[in-house]
Design a protein around this motif. Structure first.
Motif, PDB file in Angstrom:
ATOM      1  N   SER A 148      47.488  40.131  35.386  1.00 43.75           N
ATOM      2  CA  SER A 148      46.615  41.246  35.220  1.00 43.75           C
ATOM      3  C   SER A 148      45.234  40.535  34.399  1.00 43.75           C
ATOM      4  O   SER A 148      44.186  40.725  34.835  1.00 43.75           O
ATOM      5  N   ASP A 149      45.558  39.648  33.232  1.00 41.29           N
ATOM      6  CA  ASP A 149      44.663  39.065  32.550  1.00 41.29           C
ATOM      7  C   ASP A 149      43.827  38.010  33.531  1.00 41.29           C
ATOM      8  O   ASP A 149      42.503  37.942  33.303  1.00 41.29           O
ATOM      9  N   GLU A 194      39.600  37.559  34.714  1.00 41.12           N
ATOM     10  CA  GLU A 194      38.912  36.356  34.448  1.00 41.12           C
ATOM     11  C   GLU A 194      38.298  35.606  35.682  1.00 41.12           C
ATOM     12  O   GLU A 194      37.442  34.476  35.433  1.00 41.12           O
ATOM     13  N   LEU A 195      38.707  36.079  36.795  1.00 38.79           N
ATOM     14  CA  LEU A 195      38.388  35.561  38.137  1.00 38.79           C
ATOM     15  C   LEU A 195      36.783  35.528  38.121  1.00 38.79           C
ATOM     16  O   LEU A 195      36.063  36.396  37.905  1.00 38.79           O
ATOM     17  N   PRO A 196      36.116  34.323  38.576  1.00 36.92           N
ATOM     18  CA  PRO A 196      34.647  34.693  38.773  1.00 36.92           C
ATOM     19  C   PRO A 196      34.451  35.572  39.827  1.00 36.92           C
ATOM     20  O   PRO A 196      35.057  35.728  40.748  1.00 36.92           O
ATOM     21  N   GLU A 197      33.353  36.310  39.639  1.00 35.39           N
ATOM     22  CA  GLU A 197      32.853  37.582  40.443  1.00 35.39           C
ATOM     23  C   GLU A 197      32.506  36.772  42.077  1.00 35.39           C
ATOM     24  O   GLU A 197      32.537  37.416  43.118  1.00 35.39           O
ATOM     25  N   ASP A 198      32.052  35.721  41.928  1.00 33.86           N
ATOM     26  CA  ASP A 198      31.237  35.217  43.238  1.00 33.86           C
ATOM     27  C   ASP A 198      32.411  34.459  44.196  1.00 33.86           C
ATOM     28  O   ASP A 198      32.224  33.770  45.096  1.00 33.86           O
ATOM     29  N   ASP A 199      33.632  34.340  43.355  1.00 34.33           N
ATOM     30  CA  ASP A 199      34.767  33.574  44.069  1.00 34.33           C
ATOM     31  C   ASP A 199      35.673  34.431  44.740  1.00 34.33           C
ATOM     32  O   ASP A 199      36.355  35.128  44.211  1.00 34.33           O
ATOM     33  N   ALA A 215      43.232  36.511  46.640  1.00 30.38           N
ATOM     34  CA  ALA A 215      43.566  37.946  47.228  1.00 30.38           C
ATOM     35  C   ALA A 215      44.288  38.593  46.016  1.00 30.38           C
ATOM     36  O   ALA A 215      43.768  39.638  45.643  1.00 30.38           O
ATOM     37  N   LEU A 216      45.356  38.014  45.569  1.00 37.11           N
ATOM     38  CA  LEU A 216      46.288  38.434  44.596  1.00 37.11           C
ATOM     39  C   LEU A 216      46.496  40.037  44.855  1.00 37.11           C
ATOM     40  O   LEU A 216      46.211  40.809  44.086  1.00 37.11           O
ATOM     41  N   GLN A 217      47.162  40.226  45.807  1.00 36.08           N
ATOM     42  CA  GLN A 217      47.647  41.435  45.969  1.00 36.08           C
ATOM     43  C   GLN A 217      49.125  41.525  46.710  1.00 36.08           C
ATOM     44  O   GLN A 217      49.389  40.333  47.537  1.00 36.08           O
ATOM     45  N   CYS A 231      52.379  29.123  36.580  1.00 35.87           N
ATOM     46  CA  CYS A 231      52.283  27.986  37.692  1.00 35.87           C
ATOM     47  C   CYS A 231      51.286  28.742  38.565  1.00 35.87           C
ATOM     48  O   CYS A 231      50.356  27.807  38.957  1.00 35.87           O
ATOM     49  N   ILE A 232      51.118  30.029  38.925  1.00 41.06           N
ATOM     50  CA  ILE A 232      50.051  30.496  39.690  1.00 41.06           C
ATOM     51  C   ILE A 232      48.589  30.398  38.958  1.00 41.06           C
ATOM     52  O   ILE A 232      47.582  29.934  39.663  1.00 41.06           O
ATOM     53  N   THR A 233      48.812  30.760  37.692  1.00 42.44           N
ATOM     54  CA  THR A 233      47.653  30.500  36.826  1.00 42.44           C
ATOM     55  C   THR A 233      47.002  29.173  36.970  1.00 42.44           C
ATOM     56  O   THR A 233      45.729  28.986  37.126  1.00 42.44           O
TER      57      THR A 233
END
Length: 206
Positions: free
Chosen positions: A54-55, A59-64, A68-70, A121-123
């Motif tokens: 969730s954190d 922090e993901l860039p808005e323009d990137d 998906a992360l769902q 690892c995903i991070t």
């Protein structure tokens, strides 16, 4: 009379298509319930993993938009990270399998039964992809800039070439031709006079 009795089929041996279909439906429903229950269990574990991230989501860039992360329901359910990587539960319904599709085939990045290590690892994977995207954008900008500079240099060189050709084709002003000839003969006379003076000085007559 005895022959008629022998031809009667006992009740216990009577086949009923309706009863057989009912049994098949019941068995199918039971299997479906088991499958749905297993899928719900897998989905719940994937949602637990998503909560661990969730954190990272914040922090993901808005323009990137590459991530998906769902959790997507299905058989089996999957937690999609991007278009080429996802997390799926193993056959034991407890093991997380982080999988990535490549041109050389499918590869397992990490396999563990704990949500924490797989989330780490995903991070790291997401961080690498973001940096790769930044480098790609920087390379595109540099190539574009170099291309613009090259085009500008070529345009300037072409302008200089055209200017030189124009000067070469431009006719001389009136009187320039005779002035050049006069200058030539004056220079020639001065040269001859200088030679005579030199000879006279070093070899005087008499």
């Amino acid at each position: 009379m005895s022959e008629n009795i022998d031809n009667v089929v006992p009740h216990s041996r009577v086949r009923s298509l309706r009863e057989a279909m009912r049994k098949v439906r019941v068995a199918s429903a039971e299997r479906t319930d088991v499958i749905v229950e297993l899928q719900e269990t897998e989905k719940a574990r994937l949602e637990i993993l998503l909560e661990e991230l969730s954190d990272v989501l914040k922090e993901l860039p808005e323009d990137d938009e590459q991530f998906a992360l769902q959790v997507v329901p299905g058989n089996p359910p999957r937690l999609w990270i991007d278009l080429t990587s996802h997390v799926v539960m193993g056959r034991d319904r407890r093991t997380y399998r982080f999988i990535k599709d490549t041109r050389l085939g499918r590869t397992v990045i990490l396999e563990t039964d704990e949500a924490g290590p797989i989330a780490d690892c995903i991070t790291e994977y997401i961080a690498e992809r973001i940096i790769e995207r930044e480098r790609a954008l920087e390379a595109d900008w540099l190539l574009k800039r170099l291309g613009q500079d090259a085009e500008k240099a070529m345009a300037e060189a072409e302008e200089r070439r055209k200017a030189e050709e124009a000067r070469a084709r431009k006719p001389l002003p009136a009187g320039t031709y005779w002035t050049a000839i006069g200058t030539f003969f004056v220079g020639l006379a001065l040269g001859i006079g200088g030679l005579i003076a030199y000879a006279w000085f070093y070899n005087p007559l008499g």
